[in-house]
Design a protein around this motif. Structure first.
Motif, PDB file in Angstrom:
ATOM      1  N   ASN A 196       0.878  -1.173   0.000  1.00  0.00           N
ATOM      2  CA  ASN A 196       0.000   0.000   0.000  1.00  0.00           C
ATOM      3  C   ASN A 196       0.908   1.213   0.000  1.00  0.00           C
ATOM      4  OD1 ASN A 196      -2.818  -0.905   0.199  1.00  0.00           O
ATOM      5  ND2 ASN A 196      -2.085  -1.913   2.059  1.00  0.00           N
ATOM      6  N   ILE A 197       0.664   2.135  -0.928  1.00  0.00           N
ATOM      7  CA  ILE A 197       1.548   3.290  -1.020  1.00  0.00           C
ATOM      8  C   ILE A 197       0.727   4.555  -1.243  1.00  0.00           C
ATOM      9  CG2 ILE A 197       1.993   2.655  -3.461  1.00  0.00           C
ATOM     10  CD1 ILE A 197       4.684   4.161  -3.208  1.00  0.00           C
ATOM     11  N   SER A 198       1.145   5.622  -0.553  1.00  0.00           N
ATOM     12  CA  SER A 198       0.530   6.927  -0.770  1.00  0.00           C
ATOM     13  C   SER A 198       1.626   7.985  -0.614  1.00  0.00           C
ATOM     14  CB  SER A 198      -0.586   7.169   0.248  1.00  0.00           C
ATOM     15  OG  SER A 198      -0.053   7.203   1.558  1.00  0.00           O
ATOM     16  N   LYS A 210      -4.414   6.035  -0.496  1.00  0.00           N
ATOM     17  CA  LYS A 210      -3.482   4.930  -0.750  1.00  0.00           C
ATOM     18  C   LYS A 210      -3.910   4.105  -1.956  1.00  0.00           C
ATOM     19  CE  LYS A 210      -5.630   1.536   2.260  1.00  0.00           C
ATOM     20  NZ  LYS A 210      -5.506   0.645   3.387  1.00  0.00           N
ATOM     21  N   VAL A 211      -2.889   3.548  -2.574  1.00  0.00           N
ATOM     22  CA  VAL A 211      -3.091   2.671  -3.721  1.00  0.00           C
ATOM     23  C   VAL A 211      -2.449   1.335  -3.363  1.00  0.00           C
ATOM     24  CG1 VAL A 211      -2.301   2.273  -6.090  1.00  0.00           C
ATOM     25  CG2 VAL A 211      -3.185   4.518  -5.426  1.00  0.00           C
ATOM     26  N   HIS A 228       8.114   3.446  -9.266  1.00  0.00           N
ATOM     27  CA  HIS A 228       7.241   3.915 -10.338  1.00  0.00           C
ATOM     28  C   HIS A 228       5.992   4.574  -9.756  1.00  0.00           C
ATOM     29  CE1 HIS A 228       4.554   3.927 -13.799  1.00  0.00           C
ATOM     30  NE2 HIS A 228       3.668   3.362 -13.009  1.00  0.00           N
ATOM     31  N   GLU A 229       5.399   3.922  -8.775  1.00  0.00           N
ATOM     32  CA  GLU A 229       4.138   4.391  -8.208  1.00  0.00           C
ATOM     33  C   GLU A 229       4.321   5.719  -7.476  1.00  0.00           C
ATOM     34  OE1 GLU A 229       1.358   3.191  -9.032  1.00  0.00           O
ATOM     35  OE2 GLU A 229       0.150   4.388  -7.645  1.00  0.00           O
ATOM     36  N   GLN A 245      -8.443   5.712  -4.709  1.00  0.00           N
ATOM     37  CA  GLN A 245      -8.128   4.498  -3.977  1.00  0.00           C
ATOM     38  C   GLN A 245      -8.446   3.310  -4.876  1.00  0.00           C
ATOM     39  OE1 GLN A 245      -9.618   4.411   0.016  1.00  0.00           O
ATOM     40  NE2 GLN A 245      -9.100   2.250   0.258  1.00  0.00           N
ATOM     41  N   GLU A 246      -7.431   2.543  -5.184  1.00  0.00           N
ATOM     42  CA  GLU A 246      -7.623   1.451  -6.139  1.00  0.00           C
ATOM     43  C   GLU A 246      -6.543   0.395  -5.939  1.00  0.00           C
ATOM     44  OE1 GLU A 246      -7.014   2.881 -10.128  1.00  0.00           O
ATOM     45  OE2 GLU A 246      -5.160   3.886  -9.612  1.00  0.00           O
TER      46      GLU A 246
END
Lengths: 476, 475
Positions: A196-198, A210-211, A228-229, A245-246
């Motif tokens: 999970n990254i934000s 967060k994605v 990359h994200e 959010q996905e």
């Protein structure tokens, strides 16, 4: 604007047990499809799960090694969702009362120590696998993996860079290796990682949207996907595009993440207590027994290696990262009594060879005694360091005893002054120009001439002696 | 011995032991009886003409037993009376079936039931309804209606049913036979196709209390394959069959004699309690104050668990699979739409809703709290009494079709049996009278966990001093 990144990781770990989590089927990788199944792991009507005690004890072991607290009452829940690889269309898992919580892993990035909090470690069962035959309009299901015991290890959002994520995973894998509870092979899927990254403006307290990123099948993939994200999200913010959010999938070929499903499409898992498994209390003594039987973990071993073998911190860290390397080092160091030299060989030539072959150090098949005998031969002057590399290579390739290799191939170092003098004379005669260069003050001509003498003696000449004799002859 | 089919297992065992009765004769007579009456009763979904005794010298050697169609018998169609499981042949025997075979019993067939045990009338079966042997226009009760009707109609010596909210006791009551729901955990559920895992329990349906004790003894006990089965020794239940209730404290809960209860039922049960008094029992007034919430809690917990238990019927591995599906989701939708009947769909929807995010606390969690209260009610009551006597059902058997389109009124027919399931307690229904229309009426006796012996003592004494169990329907 400057941004800071917030990352949390979820690792799924297959536990290495004889049998599956809730039935007696063999927990084995690579068998023919659906051969390792029974009514229970196939979710047949009327079948009931029974908890595998060994898998549970493994889970406790991992939890304790990660410094977690153990739940007083152990309870399982059902996570309901439909997918053909999930035989019952629910997964036995743990929801509101994970078997353990509040642990930690300490990592070091750029020389700085950082504590990563483990939020929870819980037990669940794995699903089967879909197989899509090429060109067919149907898919097939292989349930061999269904019911394999899994641990889910979840961090708090304490990681602030892809590099920290990488270090965390490396450290986690190192600890798990010491516990001998899983082969932690990402390619085989026995260790899987979702992230999970934000991002948020540097200094901001509230978390960004967060994605979730999935489909990363190596630690390097995890790092790349997160890099990359991180960039994608920062660019989106700069471009005033709202981050949604996905769940996104990492595409390793293109090096990008691709949207899989949004929050609106997210599943409602309808968790509820698994009525087929009775909640139970773990005897405190069982937990204490497991705790006291925990093996020495990487950090403790590193400290001991520095202390006991007088190794520099770097060496001790490298040698203790992987349990096999650590054990191999320790054994070899004890046999040969030359810890630092053993460390150099393991970290140098042997590491290169095992990396090139993509196998562990043990699988090179060189016994601690053989490594010690090579080191002893160098020490006694029987072979040169250069020849030693050749002997090491041979010993690994042919599985022969190093001393026998030296004897059979006549690799014993020439320390006989007469023999070397003859070789030196021959070289000097053939290389008049270099001799002249040397005499004209070009000192690196000496290096060339030493090389020529070594060549003349097939590398067996004692280099120190060659140097000495050459200098003497050139000085005449 | 005449009419072997109408005998009890105990009587047949004695005849085999003492008079050399050939067990084959029992089966033959039963098959003839089934041929003669089952076209009217429709208790069976499968008659196993090749059934054979596999062991001599066991507790049930040579005794034919019918099992409800939700209990797995290896290699034999086990369908839960649902289209979605048509043709499903289990790879293994349920633990109770294995135990029956080990005891020498002959597995002679499968009994009809409400689809997946969802119902109190046997009308939701995909095979059509079973008819009550006492009045063929009436329902036999449910969901173990086939098992109860087979025993009542002398098509079977003894049968197994399963009870989630009254599914053994209610049809036993409506068919005038003896039905026991054991303590939760007393009998292994392995191989019972689950409806609500925390409530389901397999139990005997028999012609008298003695057979009930014999059959329970054969199937009870801890099973490594079922984590919810309890590891405490199984007593010899036949030793509890004593004709004596002197000093036994029988609790009578005021909440079970409510408005809307049938007058004949109320009178029969009150008379039964008087009989106990005359036999020396001490009758105690008790209160189970949370009784009125039991049905609501049950219709949340039961469907919630069922919605998850029935998720596996998706067309992937076994049973029905819709042929004309475009893709995976379409296959799920078509298979399940076609395979499940209306009541199954209703309960799946109900359960799915109750477990959904945002509703869980208000429904499932609340229902679990009610369940705890009901359990506490009983714990408190059992300080003042040894067992509790109530009507099994509020009315005698109703007519086929009468409540089929009124699920709420149907649900209320389990109002007196549901609390024992929620509390995990053992309960029996024994014949205690007949209505003015000559329909059987049942008395329910509930006891503490694992106090089946208390139940047998009370039930056996009542039976020894009354004749209700001897009456047979005219067929």
């Amino acid at each position: 604007m400057r941004y800071e990144t917030v990352i949390g990781l979820e690792v799924h770990l297959q536990l290495d047990t004889q049998t599956k989590a809730f039935c007696g089927c063999a927990n084995r990788f690579g068998s023919s499809p659906n051969s390792q199944t029974c009514p229970v792991c196939l979710g047949f009507p009327g079948s009931l799960p029974v908890l595998n005690e060994k898998a549970f004890l493994h889970a406790i072991k991992v939890a304790l090694a990660l410094g977690c607290k153990i739940q007083d009452l152990i309870k399982f829940d059902r996570k309901n969702y439909y997918y053909p690889d999930l035989p019952k269309n629910y997964q036995i898992s743990q929801y509101d009362m994970p078997l353990s919580y509040d642990g930690r892993i300490d990592i070091k990035v750029d020389g700085k120590d950082k504590l990563i909090r483990i939020k929870r470690v819980h037990m669940e069962e794995d699903a089967g696998k879909l197989v899509h035959p090429e060109g067919a309009s149907h898919s097939l299901v292989d349930y061999n993996r269904a019911g394999t015991p899994l641990l889910e290890i979840v961090t708090e959002p304490d990681l602030s860079s892809p590099e920290e994520a990488y270090e965390y995973l490396t450290k986690l894998k190192s600890i798990l290796g010491y516990l001998k509870v899983s082969d932690c092979d990402m390619e085989k899927g026995s260790l899987r990682c979702d992230a999970n990254i934000s991002i948020r403006p540097a200094g901001e307290k509230t978390l960004g949207t967060k994605v979730e990123v999935k489909n990363m099948n190596s630690f390097k993939n995890v790092r790349q996907a997160l890099e990359h994200e991180e960039k994608r999200q920062a660019e989106a913010v700069e471009d005033k595009v709202k981050i949604v959010q996905e769940t996104r999938l990492w595409d390793p070929d293109r090096g990008v993440t691709v949207s899989m499903r949004s929050k609106e499409e997210a599943q409602d898992y309808r968790y509820f207590p698994e009525p087929d498994l009775v909640p139970f209390v773990v005897d405190k003594r069982v937990i204490e027994d497991i705790r006291s039987a925990l093996p020495e973990l990487p950090e403790a071993r590193r400290a001991r290696f520095m202390d006991e073998f007088a190794l520099p911190e770097y060496d001790a860290s490298v040698l203790t990262a992987d349990i096999d390397t650590a054990e191999y080092f320790e054994e070899s160091a004890r046999v040969s009594g030359k810890a630092k030299i053993v460390a150099n060989w393991i970290m140098g030539d042997m590491a290169a060879m095992s990396n090139a072959r993509n196998i562990g150090i043990r699988e090179l098949g060189l016994s601690a005694g053989s490594l010690a005998s090579i080191i002893k031969m160098i020490d006694s002057g029987a072979i040169s360091g250069k020849i030693a590399k050749e002997v090491l290579n041979d010993a690994i390739e042919t599985k022969k005893d190093p001393e026998e290799i030296v004897r059979l191939k006549g690799l014993t170092q020439i320390s006989d002054g007469g023999q070397i003098e003859t070789a030196v004379a021959a070289v000097l005669a053939k290389n008049e120009k270099s001799v002249k260069d040397y005499k004209d003050g070009k000192k690196n001509a000496l290096t060339f001439l030493v090389g020529q003498v070594m060549k003349e003696t097939k590398g067996k000449a004692n280099p120190a002696l060659v140097n000495e004799i050459l200098k003497k002859k050139l000085g005449e | 011995m005449d009419n072997l089919y109408s005998q009890t297992a105990r009587a047949l065992k004695e005849a085999m032991a003492n008079d050399g009765l050939d067990p084959r004769k029992i089966l033959d007579q039963l098959f003839n009886r089934i041929a003669a009456v089952d076209s009217r009763i429709k208790a069976f979904v499968l008659v196993n003409k090749n059934a054979a005794q596999v062991k001599t010298g066991g507790a049930l050697s040579g005794i034919p037993v019918v099992v409800k169609d939700n209990i797995c018998v290896k290699g034999e169609d086990t369908t839960c009376a649902s289209k979605i499981l048509k043709g499903f042949k289990p790879p293994n025997d349920a633990t109770v079936v294995r135990k029956l075979k080990e005891a020498g019993a002959v597995l002679m067939g499968k009994a009809n039931m409400d689809e997946f045990a969802f119902g109190s009338s046997c009308e939701t079966s995909c095979y059509g309804p079973t008819h009550n042997p006492w009045d063929l226009e009436r329902i036999p009760g449910g969901s173990s209606g086939g098992s109860a009707a087979a025993v009542a109609g002398d098509e079977a010596i003894m049968a197994l049913g399963s009870d989630t909210g009254g599914s053994i006791r209610q049809p036993a009551s409506l068919c005038g036979v003896v039905g026991l729901k054991p303590t939760y955990g007393r009998v292994s559920r392995y191989g019972l196709i689950a409806f609500a895992s925390s409530l389901d329990q397999i139990g005997p349906i028999t012609k008298d209390v003695t057979d009930s004790a014999i059959l329970l003894g054969a199937i009870a006990g801890h099973d490594e394959m079922d984590s919810t089965s309890v590891d405490i020794p199984v007593p010899d239940y036949t030793k509890a069959l004593v004709n004596d209730v002197k000093g036994l404290r029988i609790g009578v809960p005021k909440e079970y004699f409510i408005k809307g209860i049938d007058r004949d039922v109320q009178e029969s049960v009150k008379r039964a309690i008087e009989i106990y008094k005359d036999l020396g029992a001490v009758v105690v007034d008790i209160s189970l104050p949370h009784t009125e919430y039991a049905v609501s809690a049950y219709y949340i917990i039961g469907p919630a668990e069922a919605s998850s238990n029935l998720a596996r019927f998706d067309g992937v591995q076994y049973g029905l699979r819709a042929e004309d599906a475009k893709d995976l989701i379409d296959m799920y939708i078509k298979t399940r739409s076609k395979g499940f009947g209306n009541e199954a769909k209703r309960r799946i929807l109900l359960g799915t809703y109750c477990l959904s995010s945002g509703y869980y606390d208000a429904y499932y969690l609340k229902a679990q709290k009610v369940r705890t209260r009901i359990k506490e009610d009983f714990e408190k009551a059992f300080k003042a009494c040894d067992c509790i006597a109530t009507p099994t059902t509020p009315t005698p058997a109703f007519k086929i079709g009468e409540k089929a389109n009124d699920p709420l009124s149907m649900y209320l027919s389990d109002i007196f049996t549901i609390p024992a399931n929620l509390a995990g307690l053992p309960g029996i229904s024994i014949p205690c009278g007949f209505s003015s229309g000559n329909l059987p009426i049942g008395l329910q006796i509930i006891a503490k966990p694992f106090a089946e012996e208390t139940i047998f003592r009370a039930a056996y004494t009542f039976e020894q001093n009354t004749d209700f169990h001897k009456k047979r329907p005219a067929l």
